[in-house]
Scaffold this motif. Structure first.
Motif, PDB file in Angstrom:
ATOM      1  N   LEU B 195      -2.566  -4.332  11.870  1.00  0.00           N
ATOM      2  CA  LEU B 195      -1.736  -4.673  10.925  1.00  0.00           C
ATOM      3  C   LEU B 195      -2.255  -4.603   9.486  1.00  0.00           C
ATOM      4  CD1 LEU B 195       0.454  -7.334  12.618  1.00  0.00           C
ATOM      5  CD2 LEU B 195       1.167  -5.026  12.298  1.00  0.00           C
ATOM      6  N   GLN B 197      -4.249  -7.244   8.171  1.00  0.00           N
ATOM      7  CA  GLN B 197      -4.002  -8.501   7.409  1.00  0.00           C
ATOM      8  C   GLN B 197      -5.249  -9.208   7.121  1.00  0.00           C
ATOM      9  OE1 GLN B 197      -0.981  -9.956   6.951  1.00  0.00           O
ATOM     10  NE2 GLN B 197       0.422  -8.471   7.894  1.00  0.00           N
ATOM     11  N   SER B 203       0.112 -12.516   7.398  1.00  0.00           N
ATOM     12  CA  SER B 203       1.618 -12.979   7.636  1.00  0.00           C
ATOM     13  C   SER B 203       1.958 -13.425   9.140  1.00  0.00           C
ATOM     14  CB  SER B 203       2.523 -11.878   7.371  1.00  0.00           C
ATOM     15  OG  SER B 203       3.690 -11.662   7.829  1.00  0.00           O
ATOM     16  N   GLU B 206       4.953 -11.392  10.658  1.00  0.00           N
ATOM     17  CA  GLU B 206       4.470 -10.021  11.193  1.00  0.00           C
ATOM     18  C   GLU B 206       3.701 -10.202  12.568  1.00  0.00           C
ATOM     19  OE1 GLU B 206       3.073  -6.810   9.010  1.00  0.00           O
ATOM     20  OE2 GLU B 206       3.631  -7.808   7.296  1.00  0.00           O
ATOM     21  N   SER B 210       5.133  -8.908  16.219  1.00  0.00           N
ATOM     22  CA  SER B 210       4.411  -7.679  17.068  1.00  0.00           C
ATOM     23  C   SER B 210       4.073  -8.356  18.525  1.00  0.00           C
ATOM     24  CB  SER B 210       3.408  -7.027  16.200  1.00  0.00           C
ATOM     25  OG  SER B 210       2.643  -7.888  15.739  1.00  0.00           O
TER      26      SER B 210
END
Lengths: 159, 375
Positions: B195, B197, B203, B206, B210
């Motif tokens: 993702l 990140q 985050s 998120e 997922s």
């Protein structure tokens, strides 16, 4: 099981302070007196006189306690404790406010009440015990010597 | 010279209601400084030795018999014209001493054994009808139960819940199974990358989403795992990962498969580096796993072999701990044995005392060794 230790309400009005003669022991509402051996009493001891305690202030400012029990004189000293002591007192808590008294059964039989009663008291016993810290103590009076007999005071004592 | 009369109480006072408690300096300060209740409590079941807990410390209570008798004396209100009087409230021959102690948390493992939160079994909990009978048997164990049952202070319990990876699900404590935890951490590391990140500001939404959609990890589980291994900013919904903790736990997850068949150090490090990924490979170090592995020279090569030997699974009683340690190995290097004792000692002084009592020290050219005291 948890037994809480509680602090007393600050300066509770019900507890008298130490008499001025004992002021050098601190400002607490209790003091400790250590004796070698035990106080042995026969018969009914309630309210009886044990002895007379004096603290002589004249002696180099340290204070020399003496304890007169009957015809015996004990000489002691005031000792500062290496570690402060907390005096704990077991508190049997005042019965908790009754949980909304059940409406008295008018027509029915009283079985319900009888069943509830023992359960309730059991639970109360469980939670009731706690210890209150009455005071912190830093000095105590120790009488570690053997008592010396007092001669010639008997006449004065009995009067 | 003023005299004070000492008398026995006139009314029946229940004797035995007083106790003397010797206060260590820190506890004395606490009591004196606290305006209201310092939340002191004595904890223990009928078979335990009682302990005294403050909000963050635990003390063993020891009774010391005094040869002298101590009278607890209190004044009575002064009566005008009369002599000063004091009353003997109680006569005591015993003093309670407090000794700093290690929190007694081992019971938690036993109590929560059957509550483990295992991958794939979560649904059992939701299927009430099927599980009805089984569930009735295994009682829920809540945080409040833990506070009552465990002989440790509030903060020590909270700390232990975090360290032992206890989930709180619907109010009940559920230990997260180590293998499942390992999987969740690997998934988190993977999704951090996929993702894209940042590991210090990822985050929360998120990641947890997922993990839930793709791997059926419950959101509350992910969130709690994130809290154990970093900080979650509630307002910002950002997770700041504690890199060292995550790397360590992943390492443990790999190591724990090698309890009986040792793995060579190089192979282990290679596996570990792959598992944490390129970003964090530089953080892997055997030092992180101190107290969890034993190393032994391999007979056929120059590399050393590692085997899983977790401190947390050893008995907490000092005598039994040492017996176990010396059964595992006849002699221990000083620096090797210390990690296996630090959790049962309050401080280094206490640790030295334990070594002195249960082990025999030997010095040779390789350094300081410890062997069992009694054969």
């Amino acid at each position: 099981m948890i037994i809480p230790l509680t602090l007393p309400a600050k300066s509770s009005p019900g507890s008298p302070a130490l008499p001025p003669a004992l002021a050098r022991l601190g400002s607490s509402e209790l003091f400790l007196l250590e004796l070698q051996g035990e106080l042995e009493v026969s018969g009914d001891k309630h309210g009886q006189l044990v002895g007379r305690l004096t603290i002589d202030d004249t002696n180099d400012g340290k204070g020399k306690p003496t304890l007169r029990i009957g015809h015996h004189l004990l000489e002691g000293k005031i000792v500062s404790l290496p570690k402060p002591l907390a005096v704990l007192q077991r508190v049997c808590a005042p019965p908790p406010p009754p949980p909304a008294p059940p409406p008295p059964p008018l027509d029915e039989n009283g079985d319900g009440d009888v069943d509830i009663q023992p359960n309730d008291t059991k639970d109360d016993d469980k939670v009731a015990t706690s210890y209150a810290i009455r005071t912190l103590i830093r000095k105590k009076i120790v009488f570690s010597k053997r008592p010396t007999p007092i001669v010639g005071l008997s006449a004065k004592m009995s009067s | 010279m003023p005299e004070v009369e000492i008398r026995f109480p006139a009314d029946q006072v229940c004797s035995g209601s007083f106790r003397l408690l010797e206060l260590p300096p820190d506890l004395c300060r606490l009591i004196e400084s606290s305006v209201d209740d310092p939340s002191l409590m004595i904890k223990g079941g009928p078979e335990d030795d009682a302990v005294l807990c403050t909000s963050d410390k635990t003390y063993n209570i020891r009774s010391v018999t005094l040869s002298n008798s101590v009278l607890v004396v209190s004044p009575v209100p002064h009566i005008d014209g009369g002599e000063d009087q004091v009353i003997i409230q109680d006569s005591l021959n015993e003093l309670l001493e407090l000794v700093p102690a290690v929190p007694k948390l081992h019971r938690m493992n036993v109590m929560l054994q059957e509550h483990e939160w295992e991958e794939g079994y979560e649904e059992e909990d939701e299927d009430e009808s099927l599980e009805g009978i089984f569930k009735a048997k295994r009682k829920r164990f809540t945080l409040e139960d833990a506070q009552i049952e465990l002989q440790a202070s509030e903060q020590e319990i909270a700390q232990a819940l975090k360290e032992k990876h206890m989930l709180i699900i619907d109010g009940a404590l559920r230990p997260l199974s180590p293998t499942y935890l390992h999987k969740i951490l690997e998934l988190l590391l993977m999704h951090l990358v996929s993702l894209s990140q940042l590991h210090d500001a990822a985050s929360v939404l998120e990641l947890s989403r997922s993990l839930e959609y793709e791997h059926e990890v419950r959101r509350e589980v992910t969130l709690q795992v994130m809290r154990w291994f970093g900080e979650v900013d509630v307002a910002d919904e950002r997770w700041k990962m504690d890199v060292e903790k995550v790397v360590r736990q992943v390492g443990l997850g790999i190591l724990c498969q090698h309890k009986t068949d040792p793995i060579s150090e190089d192979e282990f490090i290679a596996k570990w580096n792959t598992a944490v990924g390129d970003t964090f490979a530089s953080h892997t170090s055997l030092k992180l796993l101190t107290g969890n592995y034993l190393c032994a020279p391999s007979p056929f090569s120059t590399s050393t072999k590692l085997s899983y030997f977790p401190c947390a699974e050893l008995p907490t009683d000092p005598a039994m701990r040492f017996a176990d340690l010396f059964l595992t190995r006849e002699r221990w290097k000083a620096e090797e044995i210390v990690p296996y004792l630090s959790d049962i000692a309050v401080d280094t002084k206490d640790l030295d005392k334990l070594l002195l009592k249960y082990a025999r020290a030997l010095t040779d050219k390789e350094g300081l060794w410890f062997t069992a005291r009694a054969r």
